[in-house]
Design an enzyme around this catalytic site. Sequence first.
Site, mmCIF file in Angstrom:
data_model
loop_
_atom_site.group_PDB
_atom_site.id
_atom_site.type_symbol
_atom_site.label_atom_id
_atom_site.label_comp_id
_atom_site.label_asym_id
_atom_site.label_seq_id
_atom_site.Cartn_x
_atom_site.Cartn_y
_atom_site.Cartn_z
ATOM 1 N N GLY A 465 39.658 21.349 12.513
ATOM 2 C CA GLY A 465 38.357 21.073 12.433
ATOM 3 C C GLY A 465 37.970 19.460 12.353
ATOM 4 O O GLY A 465 36.973 19.080 12.790
ATOM 5 N N ILE A 602 39.790 3.778 7.715
ATOM 6 C CA ILE A 602 39.037 4.686 8.274
ATOM 7 C C ILE A 602 39.691 4.472 9.855
ATOM 8 O O ILE A 602 39.306 3.609 10.530
ATOM 9 C CB ILE A 602 37.928 4.528 8.305
ATOM 10 C CG1 ILE A 602 37.018 4.714 6.935
ATOM 11 C CG2 ILE A 602 36.886 5.605 9.200
ATOM 12 C CD1 ILE A 602 37.652 6.000 6.141
ATOM 13 N N GLU A 678 39.820 16.714 1.003
ATOM 14 C CA GLU A 678 39.639 17.394 0.057
ATOM 15 C C GLU A 678 38.546 16.469 -1.045
ATOM 16 O O GLU A 678 37.759 17.304 -1.418
ATOM 17 C CB GLU A 678 40.897 17.464 -0.990
ATOM 18 C CG GLU A 678 42.159 17.916 -0.205
ATOM 19 C CD GLU A 678 42.342 19.224 0.399
ATOM 20 O OE1 GLU A 678 41.797 20.175 -0.427
ATOM 21 O OE2 GLU A 678 43.237 19.375 1.257
#
Length: 711
Positions: A465, A602, A678
């Site tokens: 996902g 990123i 996480e």
Amino acid sequence: MENIKKRKASATEGLDRVDGRLKVTGKAKYSAEYNTKGLVYGVLAGSTITSGTIKTIDAKAAENAPGVLAVYTYLNSPKIPGYQDPPTQPKGPFRIFDDNKIYFNGQPVALVVADTFERAQYAATLIKVAYDKASFQTDLKSNISAGVSPRNGKDYVKGQEDAYKTAPVKIEQEYILPTDVHNPMELHTIIANWDGDDKLTVWDKTQGVLGTQRSIAQAFKLDPKNVHVISPFVGGAFGAALRTWQHEIAAVMAAKALKKPVKLVLSRAEMFTAVGYRPYTWQKMGLGATPDGKLVGITHEASGQTSMYEDFTEGTVNISQLMYACPNVNTRYRLVSLNVNTPTPMRGPGEATGAIALECGMDELAYALNMDPIDLRVVNHADTDPQTGKPYSSKFLKDAYQLGADAIGWKNRNRKPASVTENGWLVGYGMGTGMFGAYRGAATVLARLLADGTLDLETAVTDIGPGTGTAMTNIASEVMGVAADKISVKIGDSALPPSPTQGGSSVTSTVGSAVNDACVQLKEKLKELSGTAEGGNLSYAQILQAHNLPQLEVTVTSKSSPEAAKYAMYSWSVHFMKVLVHPTTGVVKVDKAVSVADCGTIVSPKTARSQIIGGTIMGTGMGLMEEAVIDHRYGRLVNNDFANYHVPIQADIPQLEALFVNKPDPYINPMGAKGMGEIATIGVAAALANAVFNATGKRVRDLPITPDKLI
Ligand code: MOS
């Protein structure tokens, strides 16, 4: 208005999900949708007792029901070849239909296979099982004293044990996190189809096609290359599909016995007992400090539940060994075996639970010191890894505190609890920190440039996902200078070049590095072919055409360098919450949430944002809603459905803000990107509990914070 516009702008920056259109139009095929020819349907029947043995099974009526092909129980099920091996440890994974013992309520006792799903489901209700009941325990809280150290587990002691007890300022508190269940939208599913006596194909919901391949090969004593695992789309997993479960083994067994493809889809109720959960955990936190807030002692104890047949351990207390600079730290971790199914890692396994005790404890300590909770954290900031003394590969946590404090409006927080109201609601602000190891494993990627200038990337990894294909496309596009719409990514198939299971926030780091390295090599080859330093004015397509090449491909394996071992590598997050609490009903509304991640570069802004806000939502569930409740008189779950197991829905979640420090980590990988899956959840529940205290003056230490606990 201004604000919303700003947020929207940042949410639309960068590449769309490469498979987004397929997913929203229903064209993405999930495991349950591979309706191969001759498909038959399996449905499990579960134990109605919690502990004991099966006395008799009467399967006659089920066997004679319309459309039923077979009913398998421990009495007639073909032996699983791998079960004949002696267990490698005193306890081991649950072995389906292996004997008559019952370890937990809902444990599968039969598999019905029929020509339609409905007929299998009906026949399963006709099976009559008589049991010899034994006594059982399902309540961790009343069994904490029965906890044992996990095998090879030693208590951690740095400096002096329990030093907090003699500190000038101290807190000592207990916290409970109940069982949380992954509950991804997609039900766990397998279709097993034997292509011969020693060869099969499975379409499976899994986080790792190669892991599933190994497990099935081991259970059925096959050459792994004869087990073809296909899983191109996964509808959420959060850790529940990291391992191969017994329903998968049962479906493969039945498909072999019947020589027909068997589909087995778990029901929502079975999702609570067949594929693990975040274990019910009791924690005790002792924190001691000098009057100016310097930590002098941290003591963190935890007891988590596991099953009777298998030990599941997680690093619940490890976060207290790693987060802050403190001379004296000791932790104790115990396991309590209960009549429940085995827990399994769930997003931020260990740390997400441990951060509740540590980060609520830090908030309680800040109040005891009359200090700002951010200041307390900055005073105790670890400049090097507290466990090993190693330098960090990168750490910009202080920047993250600042970014988050500015965005939430921390300056509006009144330290005095229950002192601010807005339109009759109590207002509170809270924050919590998260951390998780930043990993990089090994992966192999094939990169193929075609004569029309398009680029194919292939690797076995699944995407549960987060947007792995999109991240890979971003990386390849950047390295090759090829437009994203000219790149296609093929993943989720064990026949593709090997890459790891999607877990531990490591896939972008691991597989992304292999994509990067493959693209760099491909570019080198093209440079050689073109004979000029920068490829002259020829496009990639023209270079191939000039050499009459239909395609050019490289297969590259990439892994961490030994240099990396010199550094402690972690990702960091800070979560800020502004909550409103209704003074008479105790309803908690999240008014605003800001999560800041320090996880290196990123590489894929849109999917990164989705990853962080998804984690904030999961943490909101932990903090305010989620709890799998067992009626301990019967040892049975009472809320194993979505009507009664509450997860946050749109109405519970305001506009969420995800911010990134976005500074590269120089050592982890070529992109400088660390994991974020996480840390998106770790620390959120604590931020909520701290905000609720600031709003109300009530410290709820047993999650979730439901309204009844506030009135
Ligand atoms: Mo995650 S708990 O590594 O799927």
